[in-house]
Design an enzyme around this catalytic site. Sequence first.
Site, PDB file in Angstrom:
ATOM      1  CG  ASN A  97      -5.251   1.078  -4.719  1.00 23.50           C
ATOM      2  OD1 ASN A  97      -5.271   0.382  -5.688  1.00 23.50           O
ATOM      3  ND2 ASN A  97      -4.450   2.246  -4.644  1.00 23.50           N
ATOM      4  CB  CYS A 142       1.560   5.397  -4.748  1.00 23.42           C
ATOM      5  SG  CYS A 142       1.021   4.413  -3.308  1.00 23.42           S
TER       6      CYS A 142
HETATM    7  N1  PMP Z   1      -0.654  -2.287  -4.132  1.00 27.28           N
HETATM    8  C1  PMP Z   1      -2.055  -1.783  -3.681  1.00 27.28           C
HETATM    9  C2  PMP Z   1      -3.334  -2.410  -4.309  1.00 27.28           C
HETATM   10  C3  PMP Z   1      -1.895  -0.568  -2.979  1.00 27.28           C
HETATM   11  O1  PMP Z   1      -2.903   0.040  -2.583  1.00 27.28           O
HETATM   12  C4  PMP Z   1      -0.704  -0.087  -2.719  1.00 27.28           C
HETATM   13  C5  PMP Z   1      -0.327   1.228  -1.818  1.00 27.28           C
HETATM   14  N2  PMP Z   1      -1.054   1.037  -0.519  1.00 27.28           N
HETATM   15  C6  PMP Z   1       0.480  -0.863  -3.040  1.00 27.28           C
HETATM   16  C7  PMP Z   1       0.344  -1.848  -3.827  1.00 27.28           C
HETATM   17  C8  PMP Z   1       1.952  -0.432  -2.640  1.00 27.28           C
HETATM   18  O2  PMP Z   1       2.399  -0.646  -1.406  1.00 27.28           O
HETATM   19  P1  PMP Z   1       3.643   0.213  -0.780  1.00 27.28           P
HETATM   20  O3  PMP Z   1       3.559   1.619  -0.984  1.00 27.28           O
HETATM   21  O4  PMP Z   1       3.446   0.047   0.833  1.00 27.28           O
HETATM   22  O5  PMP Z   1       4.734  -0.825  -1.355  1.00 27.28           O
END
Ligand code: PMP
Length: 384
Positions: free
Chosen positions: A152, A326
């Site tokens: 990401n 995050c």
């Molecule tokens: N895995 C990946 C590759 C992410 O980019 C993300 C955040 N979008 C997550 C896990 C965790 O997602 P969330 O915060 O919606 O639980």
Amino acid sequence: MERIYLDHASSMPIDPRVVKFAEMYLEGTFGNPSSLHSVGLAARRAVEEARKKIAELINAENETFIIFTSSATEANNLAIKGTALRNIDKGKKVAASAIEHISVLNPMKELQKSGFEFSIIPVDSTGMVDMKKLKELVTTDTTVTSIMYANNEIGTIEPIREISAIVHEKGSYLHVDAAAAAGRIPIDVQKDGIDLLTLSSNDLYGPQGAAALYIKPRLRLQPIMPGGGQERGLRSGTENLFAIAGMGEAAKIAGKEMPRESDRLRAIRDKLIDGIKKIDEAYLTGHPTQRLPHHASFRFSRIEGESILLNMDTMYHIQVSTGSACTSRTLEPSHVLLAIGLKHEEAHGSMVMTLGRSNSMEQIPMVIKAVKGTVQRLRELSPL
Ligand code: PMP
């Protein structure tokens, strides 16, 4: 001034068609899918229909192998801890690439505290998993290996089929976090040889508050949230009906529209990359070709990513990111950028742009001009 939103990796708007499809589950159909009366059965049908649509997007054997969770974080936790703890007879080892999302790395670190060995597989300077190290570090007693479909923060797409062959040769299960990749590139869990796959609703233009875990037939997991036994006993708690129904519809739309939309975004992304790379001391991060079609990530020397983000937002109404939302509250540089070999000060100068349906080719000259203006202004102010 028009707002240009370029941070789709952090959050995406819900597709209005998804809202229209699922709004009845906010108002009219409010039942609990576990209730046996007709109101409950209507809710159950909505959940099962969504499961089917998600199974189709990733070519799962059938819908019974999809489990709903509240977030990709929860799906990653269930995949890793659930598999490692239930299959402990295979060994007490887990492995992940160095650029996994924090919601993969942290459950593995937790397992490490309770006696598991945790191997971190390095990546090269483009973010590709080091295959030689993968072969060395995944051993016959590694229960679960986690490698993301695409990253990401730097957009790099991993060669999952090749990775799967290596991981399976050692008898380990392969978990793949596809939160960033799903809906952008085709995923086929059967052909790709994936044992567990994480998907996120919002990354498909669905509502926040739902995600899914694919678990291949006959793979056994230990629940990490015991309770009333919903979702095959693997994830207790009443299902989030609106978010799940919406996620199903979003998956259906993504499956249909992905080829055209990804081609459209790839052309816009290439123009964006070409323009920004011309800026003095601006460098593309991640892989130059094996990257997500909507993803453009850079680093600039002598300036800070946070200042870029704020300047782009306040001066130009353009929203970008510096990495993963995050971990944006920590002052530490991104573990992903350090893993691809950047020095601390280089990793601090990062900017990530992720395109979506609201973006067009016409916006690109404006975006490039804004980045040029921002970089010039910040460098003039910089003491470095
Ligand atoms: N895995 C990946 C590759 C992410 O980019 C993300 C955040 N979008 C997550 C896990 C965790 O997602 P969330 O915060 O919606 O639980």
